[in-house]
Design a protein around this motif. Structure first.
Motif, PDB file in Angstrom:
ATOM      1  N   MET A   1       1.410   2.711   8.626  1.00  0.00           N
ATOM      2  CA  MET A   1       2.344   1.744   8.109  1.00  0.00           C
ATOM      3  C   MET A   1       3.530   2.507   7.527  1.00  0.00           C
ATOM      4  O   MET A   1       3.349   3.485   6.813  1.00  0.00           O
ATOM      5  N   SER A   2       4.706   2.043   7.883  1.00  0.00           N
ATOM      6  CA  SER A   2       5.911   2.734   7.437  1.00  0.00           C
ATOM      7  C   SER A   2       6.203   2.379   5.981  1.00  0.00           C
ATOM      8  O   SER A   2       5.672   1.436   5.420  1.00  0.00           O
TER       9      SER A   2
ATOM     10  N   ALA B   1       8.928   1.111   4.791  1.00  0.00           N
ATOM     11  CA  ALA B   1       9.597  -0.186   4.677  1.00  0.00           C
ATOM     12  C   ALA B   1       8.574  -1.306   4.731  1.00  0.00           C
ATOM     13  O   ALA B   1       8.659  -2.296   3.999  1.00  0.00           O
ATOM     14  N   GLN B   2       7.580  -1.168   5.624  1.00  0.00           N
ATOM     15  CA  GLN B   2       6.545  -2.184   5.723  1.00  0.00           C
ATOM     16  C   GLN B   2       5.713  -2.224   4.444  1.00  0.00           C
ATOM     17  O   GLN B   2       5.331  -3.302   3.974  1.00  0.00           O
ATOM     18  N   GLN B   3       5.420  -1.053   3.911  1.00  0.00           N
ATOM     19  CA  GLN B   3       4.656  -0.962   2.662  1.00  0.00           C
ATOM     20  C   GLN B   3       5.425  -1.638   1.532  1.00  0.00           C
ATOM     21  O   GLN B   3       4.851  -2.409   0.763  1.00  0.00           O
TER      22      GLN B   3
ATOM     23  N   ARG C   1       7.734  -3.940   1.838  1.00  0.00           N
ATOM     24  CA  ARG C   1       7.791  -5.382   2.079  1.00  0.00           C
ATOM     25  C   ARG C   1       6.475  -6.042   1.694  1.00  0.00           C
ATOM     26  O   ARG C   1       6.464  -7.118   1.094  1.00  0.00           O
ATOM     27  N   LEU C   2       5.345  -5.417   2.030  1.00  0.00           N
ATOM     28  CA  LEU C   2       4.031  -5.947   1.687  1.00  0.00           C
ATOM     29  C   LEU C   2       3.870  -6.023   0.174  1.00  0.00           C
ATOM     30  O   LEU C   2       3.409  -7.042  -0.369  1.00  0.00           O
ATOM     31  N   GLU C   3       4.264  -4.981  -0.519  1.00  0.00           N
ATOM     32  CA  GLU C   3       4.173  -4.975  -1.979  1.00  0.00           C
ATOM     33  C   GLU C   3       5.067  -6.057  -2.582  1.00  0.00           C
ATOM     34  O   GLU C   3       4.697  -6.744  -3.538  1.00  0.00           O
TER      35      GLU C   3
ATOM     36  N   GLU D   1       5.983  -8.905  -1.114  1.00  0.00           N
ATOM     37  CA  GLU D   1       5.370 -10.203  -0.849  1.00  0.00           C
ATOM     38  C   GLU D   1       4.193 -10.457  -1.788  1.00  0.00           C
ATOM     39  O   GLU D   1       4.003 -11.568  -2.279  1.00  0.00           O
TER      40      GLU D   1
END
Length: 198
Positions: A1-2, A4-6, A8-10, A12
């Protein structure tokens, strides 16, 4: 997981937690408001009940128990008490209101009937309601009204006058209370107000 994805997940997860916290806070505040509205709505009837049962704040007790002839026998050996009467009218009510006698003399246990006269000075029907008080306040638990016009709406037609009776007695237990030894005068006072919404 990149990264940016990390991130974004945090974000959300943080946003979802904040939404749950906000919802919980709104529910707590809503429950708090509803509770206090309920308490405010019930305060007046509960206060009146407290005052009537205990004589709190100079409110005479209304007689909740049936007394037999023996307990209402006048204590003729007790000193006489002067019961004074007072009547006032709110400035919003175009009535005259006064006691028909300024005072009576009684002993504890003696039932007494007094009258007040109300007169509608206006050219239209008006509904009024009376509140009452006893002074000194510490006598109120011993001041028992058997019949009274207070808290009941009274409608007077234009220029009509009526007599309003008050039937009361001073509880014989008054004579046994050492805190009442210095009390020789009691004032029963009524104030008439215009009935709300009328």
């Amino acid at each position: 997981m990149s990264g940016a994805q990390q991130a974004r997940l945090e974000f959300e997860q943080f946003h979802a937690q904040a939404r749950r916290d906000n919802t919980t806070s709104i529910l707590y505040v809503g429950a708090f408001v509803v509770t206090f509205i309920g308490i405010a709505y019930a305060a007046v009837p509960l206060y009146r009940l407290l005052c009537k049962r205990t004589g709190f704040m100079g409110t005479p007790k209304t007689e909740p128990v049936v007394r037999d002839i023996e307990t209402l026998r006048p204590l003729d050996s007790h000193r006489k008490l002067q019961i004074k009467f007072a009547g006032q009218v709110s400035t919003m009510l175009d009535w005259s209101f006064k006691p028909e006698q300024r005072h009576v003399t009684v002993v504890p246990g003696e039932t007494t009937l007094a009258f007040f006269k109300a007169y509608n000075n206006s050219d239209k029907p008006i509904v009024g309601v009376a509140t009452y008080n006893v002074v000194p306040e510490q006598v109120a638990p011993y001041f028992n009204k058997i019949q009274c016009f207070c808290f009941d709406e009274q409608q007077l037609e234009p220029k009509e006058d009526i007599d309003m009776p008050v039937f009361f007695f001073i509880d014989p237990e008054f004579a046994n209370d050492p805190l009442m030894d210095d009390i020789n005068e009691i004032t029963l006072s009524y104030t008439f107000f215009k009935a709300s919404g009328r």
